[in-house]
Design an enzyme around this catalytic site. Structure first.
Site, PDB file in Angstrom:
ATOM      1  N   ASP A 154       0.715  -0.547   0.066  1.00 39.96           N
ATOM      2  CA  ASP A 154       0.014  -0.312  -0.018  1.00 39.96           C
ATOM      3  C   ASP A 154       0.937   1.151   0.150  1.00 39.96           C
ATOM      4  O   ASP A 154       1.912   1.338   0.267  1.00 39.96           O
ATOM      5  CB  ASP A 154      -0.760  -0.368   1.159  1.00 39.96           C
ATOM      6  CG  ASP A 154      -1.902   0.987   0.608  1.00 39.96           C
ATOM      7  OD1 ASP A 154      -2.553   1.576   0.299  1.00 39.96           O
ATOM      8  OD2 ASP A 154      -2.434   1.156   2.154  1.00 39.96           O
TER       9      ASP A 154
ATOM     10  N   ASP B 275      -1.377  -0.970   5.940  1.00 39.08           N
ATOM     11  CA  ASP B 275      -1.385  -0.768   7.384  1.00 39.08           C
ATOM     12  C   ASP B 275      -3.382  -0.652   7.793  1.00 39.08           C
ATOM     13  O   ASP B 275      -3.465  -0.292   8.899  1.00 39.08           O
ATOM     14  CB  ASP B 275      -1.547   0.956   7.318  1.00 39.08           C
ATOM     15  CG  ASP B 275      -2.083   1.779   6.190  1.00 39.08           C
ATOM     16  OD1 ASP B 275      -2.538   1.377   5.197  1.00 39.08           O
ATOM     17  OD2 ASP B 275      -2.445   2.621   7.261  1.00 39.08           O
TER      18      ASP B 275
ATOM     19  N   ASP C 136      -0.237   4.943   0.902  1.00 39.30           N
ATOM     20  CA  ASP C 136      -0.515   6.255   2.383  1.00 39.30           C
ATOM     21  C   ASP C 136      -0.472   4.878   3.531  1.00 39.30           C
ATOM     22  O   ASP C 136      -1.335   3.817   3.616  1.00 39.30           O
ATOM     23  CB  ASP C 136      -1.519   6.694   2.298  1.00 39.30           C
ATOM     24  CG  ASP C 136      -1.761   7.402   0.651  1.00 39.30           C
ATOM     25  OD1 ASP C 136      -1.110   8.658   0.814  1.00 39.30           O
ATOM     26  OD2 ASP C 136      -2.604   7.400  -0.125  1.00 39.30           O
TER      27      ASP C 136
END
Length: 271
Positions: A20, A216, A22
Protein backbone atom coordinates in the site's frame (compact mmCIF):
# COMPACT_ATOMS: atom_id res chain seq x y z
CA UNK A 1 9.83 -4.85 15.26
CA UNK A 2 6.74 -6.50 16.80
CA UNK A 3 7.37 -10.02 15.54
CA UNK A 4 5.84 -12.83 13.57
CA UNK A 5 2.22 -13.84 14.03
CA UNK A 6 2.56 -16.97 11.95
CA UNK A 7 5.16 -18.36 9.57
CA UNK A 8 4.83 -19.22 5.89
CA UNK A 9 4.91 -22.93 5.15
CA UNK A 10 7.68 -22.55 2.58
CA UNK A 11 10.25 -19.88 1.83
CA UNK A 12 10.44 -19.05 -1.88
CA UNK A 13 13.75 -18.38 -3.53
CA UNK A 14 12.62 -14.84 -4.28
CA UNK A 15 9.77 -12.70 -3.00
CA UNK A 16 7.64 -10.24 -4.93
CA UNK A 17 6.28 -7.30 -2.94
CA UNK A 18 2.91 -5.60 -3.19
CA UNK A 19 2.52 -2.65 -0.85
CA UNK A 20 0.00 0.00 0.00
CA UNK A 21 1.13 3.59 -0.43
CA UNK A 22 -0.51 5.81 2.20
CA UNK A 23 0.36 4.67 5.70
CA UNK A 24 3.15 2.40 4.46
CA UNK A 25 5.49 4.55 2.35
CA UNK A 26 4.07 8.02 2.99
CA UNK A 27 1.80 9.64 5.54
CA UNK A 28 0.00 12.80 4.45
CA UNK A 29 2.69 13.55 1.86
CA UNK A 30 5.54 12.96 4.29
CA UNK A 31 8.01 10.12 3.92
CA UNK A 32 7.67 7.26 6.39
CA UNK A 33 11.19 7.00 7.86
CA UNK A 34 13.07 4.13 6.26
CA UNK A 35 10.72 3.78 3.29
CA UNK A 36 13.36 5.22 0.96
CA UNK A 37 15.95 2.70 2.17
CA UNK A 38 13.44 -0.14 1.80
CA UNK A 39 12.59 0.74 -1.81
CA UNK A 40 16.25 1.32 -2.63
CA UNK A 41 17.06 -2.18 -1.41
CA UNK A 42 14.30 -3.72 -3.54
CA UNK A 43 15.56 -1.88 -6.60
CA UNK A 44 19.24 -2.67 -5.99
CA UNK A 45 18.48 -6.39 -5.72
CA UNK A 46 16.09 -6.41 -8.69
CA UNK A 47 13.19 -7.49 -6.48
CA UNK A 48 9.84 -6.97 -8.27
CA UNK A 49 7.38 -4.71 -6.46
CA UNK A 50 4.14 -2.82 -7.06
CA UNK A 51 2.78 0.11 -5.05
CA UNK A 52 -0.99 -0.09 -4.65
CA UNK A 53 -3.53 2.57 -3.78
CA UNK A 54 -7.32 2.60 -3.52
CA UNK A 55 -7.29 6.30 -4.36
CA UNK A 56 -8.44 6.77 -7.97
CA UNK A 57 -7.89 10.53 -8.24
CA UNK A 58 -4.38 10.59 -9.70
CA UNK A 59 -2.79 8.82 -12.64
CA UNK A 60 0.34 6.72 -12.06
CA UNK A 61 2.40 9.55 -13.56
CA UNK A 62 0.93 12.02 -11.07
CA UNK A 63 1.54 9.63 -8.18
CA UNK A 64 5.10 9.04 -9.35
CA UNK A 65 5.71 12.79 -9.12
CA UNK A 66 4.00 12.96 -5.72
CA UNK A 67 6.21 10.20 -4.34
CA UNK A 68 9.32 11.76 -5.86
CA UNK A 69 8.53 14.99 -3.98
CA UNK A 70 8.76 13.04 -0.71
CA UNK A 71 12.08 11.47 -1.73
CA UNK A 72 10.80 8.12 -3.01
CA UNK A 73 11.89 6.78 -6.38
CA UNK A 74 8.99 4.67 -7.69
CA UNK A 75 8.74 4.01 -11.45
CA UNK A 76 5.43 4.88 -13.03
CA UNK A 77 4.98 1.29 -14.19
CA UNK A 78 5.30 0.07 -10.58
CA UNK A 79 2.12 1.89 -9.48
CA UNK A 80 -1.29 0.20 -9.59
CA UNK A 81 -4.41 2.16 -8.65
CA UNK A 82 -8.03 1.18 -8.09
CA UNK A 83 -8.79 3.20 -11.23
CA UNK A 84 -6.45 1.01 -13.32
CA UNK A 85 -7.88 -2.14 -11.72
CA UNK A 86 -11.41 -0.94 -12.46
CA UNK A 87 -10.57 -0.19 -16.09
CA UNK A 88 -8.88 -3.57 -16.50
CA UNK A 89 -11.91 -5.31 -14.98
CA UNK A 90 -14.41 -3.51 -17.23
CA UNK A 91 -12.26 -4.27 -20.28
CA UNK A 92 -12.56 -7.99 -19.51
CA UNK A 93 -16.29 -7.74 -18.85
CA UNK A 94 -17.40 -5.55 -21.76
CA UNK A 95 -14.57 -4.56 -24.13
CA UNK A 96 -15.09 -1.25 -25.88
CA UNK A 97 -18.00 -0.35 -23.61
CA UNK A 98 -19.25 2.97 -22.34
CA UNK A 99 -19.46 4.58 -18.92
CA UNK A 100 -20.70 7.63 -17.12
CA UNK A 101 -17.94 8.57 -14.70
CA UNK A 102 -18.08 10.47 -11.44
CA UNK A 103 -14.39 10.92 -10.70
CA UNK A 104 -11.17 12.61 -11.72
CA UNK A 105 -8.37 12.22 -14.23
CA UNK A 106 -6.94 9.02 -12.73
CA UNK A 107 -10.19 7.21 -13.50
CA UNK A 108 -11.16 8.86 -16.78
CA UNK A 109 -7.66 8.37 -18.20
CA UNK A 110 -7.63 4.69 -17.21
CA UNK A 111 -10.98 4.09 -18.90
CA UNK A 112 -9.97 5.97 -22.04
CA UNK A 113 -6.79 3.91 -22.23
CA UNK A 114 -8.78 0.64 -22.42
CA UNK A 115 -10.98 2.04 -25.18
CA UNK A 116 -14.04 3.09 -23.19
CA UNK A 117 -16.35 5.88 -24.33
CA UNK A 118 -17.40 8.29 -21.59
CA UNK A 119 -20.98 9.40 -22.01
CA UNK A 120 -24.20 10.21 -20.19
CA UNK A 121 -26.34 8.66 -22.95
CA UNK A 122 -27.35 5.11 -22.11
CA UNK A 123 -23.93 4.04 -20.78
CA UNK A 124 -23.18 0.41 -19.99
CA UNK A 125 -21.88 1.43 -16.57
CA UNK A 126 -21.98 4.19 -14.01
CA UNK A 127 -18.47 4.25 -12.54
CA UNK A 128 -17.91 6.08 -9.27
CA UNK A 129 -14.44 7.05 -8.10
CA UNK A 130 -12.75 9.44 -5.72
CA UNK A 131 -12.99 13.18 -6.24
CA UNK A 132 -12.59 16.30 -4.16
CA UNK A 133 -15.35 18.10 -6.08
CA UNK A 134 -18.44 15.90 -5.87
CA UNK A 135 -21.23 17.54 -7.85
CA UNK A 136 -24.89 17.23 -6.89
CA UNK A 137 -25.73 17.40 -10.59
CA UNK A 138 -23.30 14.57 -11.43
CA UNK A 139 -24.58 12.40 -8.58
CA UNK A 140 -28.18 13.02 -9.68
CA UNK A 141 -27.27 12.01 -13.24
CA UNK A 142 -25.61 8.85 -11.91
CA UNK A 143 -28.72 7.97 -9.90
CA UNK A 144 -31.01 8.38 -12.91
CA UNK A 145 -28.73 6.33 -15.17
CA UNK A 146 -28.60 3.49 -12.64
CA UNK A 147 -32.40 3.64 -12.39
CA UNK A 148 -32.53 3.24 -16.18
CA UNK A 149 -30.40 0.11 -16.11
CA UNK A 150 -26.74 1.17 -16.11
CA UNK A 151 -24.61 -1.23 -14.09
CA UNK A 152 -23.13 0.35 -10.96
CA UNK A 153 -19.35 0.07 -10.36
CA UNK A 154 -17.23 1.81 -7.72
CA UNK A 155 -13.47 1.90 -7.52
CA UNK A 156 -13.25 1.25 -3.77
CA UNK A 157 -15.44 1.04 -0.64
CA UNK A 158 -13.52 3.48 1.62
CA UNK A 159 -16.11 5.74 3.25
CA UNK A 160 -13.67 8.41 4.44
CA UNK A 161 -10.28 9.74 3.46
CA UNK A 162 -7.72 11.71 5.48
CA UNK A 163 -6.94 15.38 5.30
CA UNK A 164 -5.07 17.83 7.52
CA UNK A 165 -8.42 19.14 8.79
CA UNK A 166 -10.00 15.74 9.43
CA UNK A 167 -11.97 13.13 7.52
CA UNK A 168 -13.31 13.67 4.03
CA UNK A 169 -16.23 11.75 2.49
CA UNK A 170 -14.83 9.17 0.10
CA UNK A 171 -16.11 6.84 -2.61
CA UNK A 172 -17.96 4.45 -0.29
CA UNK A 173 -19.93 7.26 1.33
CA UNK A 174 -21.11 8.64 -2.02
CA UNK A 175 -21.83 5.11 -3.25
CA UNK A 176 -24.09 4.66 -0.21
CA UNK A 177 -26.01 7.78 -1.24
CA UNK A 178 -26.54 6.45 -4.78
CA UNK A 179 -27.48 3.01 -3.42
CA UNK A 180 -30.03 4.53 -1.02
CA UNK A 181 -31.64 6.41 -3.91
CA UNK A 182 -31.64 3.52 -6.41
CA UNK A 183 -31.73 0.34 -4.34
CA UNK A 184 -28.68 -0.89 -6.30
CA UNK A 185 -25.41 -1.84 -4.63
CA UNK A 186 -22.17 -1.20 -6.55
CA UNK A 187 -19.52 -3.76 -7.36
CA UNK A 188 -16.33 -2.56 -5.68
CA UNK A 189 -13.12 -3.40 -7.56
CA UNK A 190 -10.49 -2.03 -5.16
CA UNK A 191 -9.30 -3.40 -1.84
CA UNK A 192 -10.45 -5.45 0.02
CA UNK A 193 -11.57 -7.15 -3.20
CA UNK A 194 -8.83 -9.67 -3.98
CA UNK A 195 -9.42 -8.85 -7.65
CA UNK A 196 -7.14 -5.83 -7.25
CA UNK A 197 -4.36 -8.04 -5.88
CA UNK A 198 -4.70 -10.53 -8.70
CA UNK A 199 -4.70 -7.83 -11.38
CA UNK A 200 -1.52 -6.38 -9.85
CA UNK A 201 0.09 -9.84 -9.89
CA UNK A 202 -0.83 -10.28 -13.56
CA UNK A 203 0.66 -6.88 -14.32
CA UNK A 204 4.14 -8.07 -13.30
CA UNK A 205 3.74 -11.79 -13.99
CA UNK A 206 4.06 -12.75 -10.31
CA UNK A 207 2.57 -15.68 -8.40
CA UNK A 208 0.63 -15.54 -5.15
CA UNK A 209 2.78 -18.25 -3.52
CA UNK A 210 5.86 -16.00 -3.64
CA UNK A 211 4.26 -12.61 -3.04
CA UNK A 212 3.97 -10.48 0.10
CA UNK A 213 1.35 -7.80 0.72
CA UNK A 214 2.42 -4.96 3.02
CA UNK A 215 -0.31 -2.71 4.36
CA UNK A 216 -1.37 -0.54 7.28
CA UNK A 217 -5.02 -1.66 7.46
CA UNK A 218 -6.33 -5.00 8.62
CA UNK A 219 -9.73 -4.53 6.95
CA UNK A 220 -8.44 -3.76 3.46
CA UNK A 221 -4.75 -4.53 2.92
CA UNK A 222 -4.38 -7.65 5.05
CA UNK A 223 -7.84 -8.98 4.15
CA UNK A 224 -7.34 -8.60 0.41
CA UNK A 225 -3.87 -10.13 0.64
CA UNK A 226 -5.18 -13.15 2.53
CA UNK A 227 -8.05 -13.67 0.11
CA UNK A 228 -5.62 -13.53 -2.81
CA UNK A 229 -3.46 -16.21 -1.19
CA UNK A 230 -0.54 -13.93 -0.28
CA UNK A 231 1.64 -13.72 2.81
CA UNK A 232 0.81 -10.47 4.62
CA UNK A 233 2.73 -7.92 6.66
CA UNK A 234 0.97 -5.28 8.76
CA UNK A 235 2.99 -2.14 9.51
CA UNK A 236 1.99 0.16 12.36
CA UNK A 237 2.63 3.49 10.60
CA UNK A 238 -0.95 3.98 9.44
CA UNK A 239 -4.46 3.00 10.53
CA UNK A 240 -4.32 -0.33 12.38
CA UNK A 241 -2.62 -0.76 15.74
CA UNK A 242 -1.04 -3.79 17.39
CA UNK A 243 -4.05 -3.94 19.73
CA UNK A 244 -6.61 -3.82 16.93
CA UNK A 245 -5.12 -6.93 15.30
CA UNK A 246 -6.66 -9.03 18.06
CA UNK A 247 -10.18 -7.89 17.17
CA UNK A 248 -10.11 -9.51 13.74
CA UNK A 249 -10.86 -13.18 13.00
CA UNK A 250 -7.80 -13.35 10.72
CA UNK A 251 -4.19 -12.40 11.32
CA UNK A 252 -1.26 -11.13 9.25
CA UNK A 253 1.80 -13.31 8.79
CA UNK A 254 3.96 -10.63 10.40
CA UNK A 255 3.47 -7.36 12.29
CA UNK A 256 6.23 -4.73 12.08
CA UNK A 257 6.65 -1.21 13.36
CA UNK A 258 7.37 0.00 9.80
CA UNK A 259 8.91 -1.01 6.49
CA UNK A 260 12.22 0.21 7.93
CA UNK A 261 12.28 -3.12 9.80
CA UNK A 262 12.55 -4.93 6.46
CA UNK A 263 15.74 -3.16 5.39
CA UNK A 264 18.48 -5.76 5.17
CA UNK A 265 16.05 -8.67 5.22
CA UNK A 266 13.86 -8.28 2.12
CA UNK A 267 15.08 -11.65 0.83
CA UNK A 268 14.08 -13.42 4.06
CA UNK A 269 11.45 -11.25 5.77
CA UNK A 270 10.27 -14.04 8.05
CA UNK A 271 13.73 -15.18 9.11
Amino acid sequence: MIGAVSAPEQTPARWTYLMDMDGVLVHEDHLVPGADDFLAELQSTGTPFVVLTNNSIRTPRDLCARLAATGLDVPEEAIWTSALATAAFLHTQRPGGSAYVVGESGLTTALHDVGYVLTDREPDYVVLGETRTYSFTAITTAIRLVERGARFIATNPDTTGPSRDGSLPATGAVAALISAATGQQPYYVGKPNALMMRSALRKIGAHSESTLMIGDRMDTDVLSGLEAGLQTILVLTGISTAESVERFPYRPTLVLDSVADLVGRTATPFG
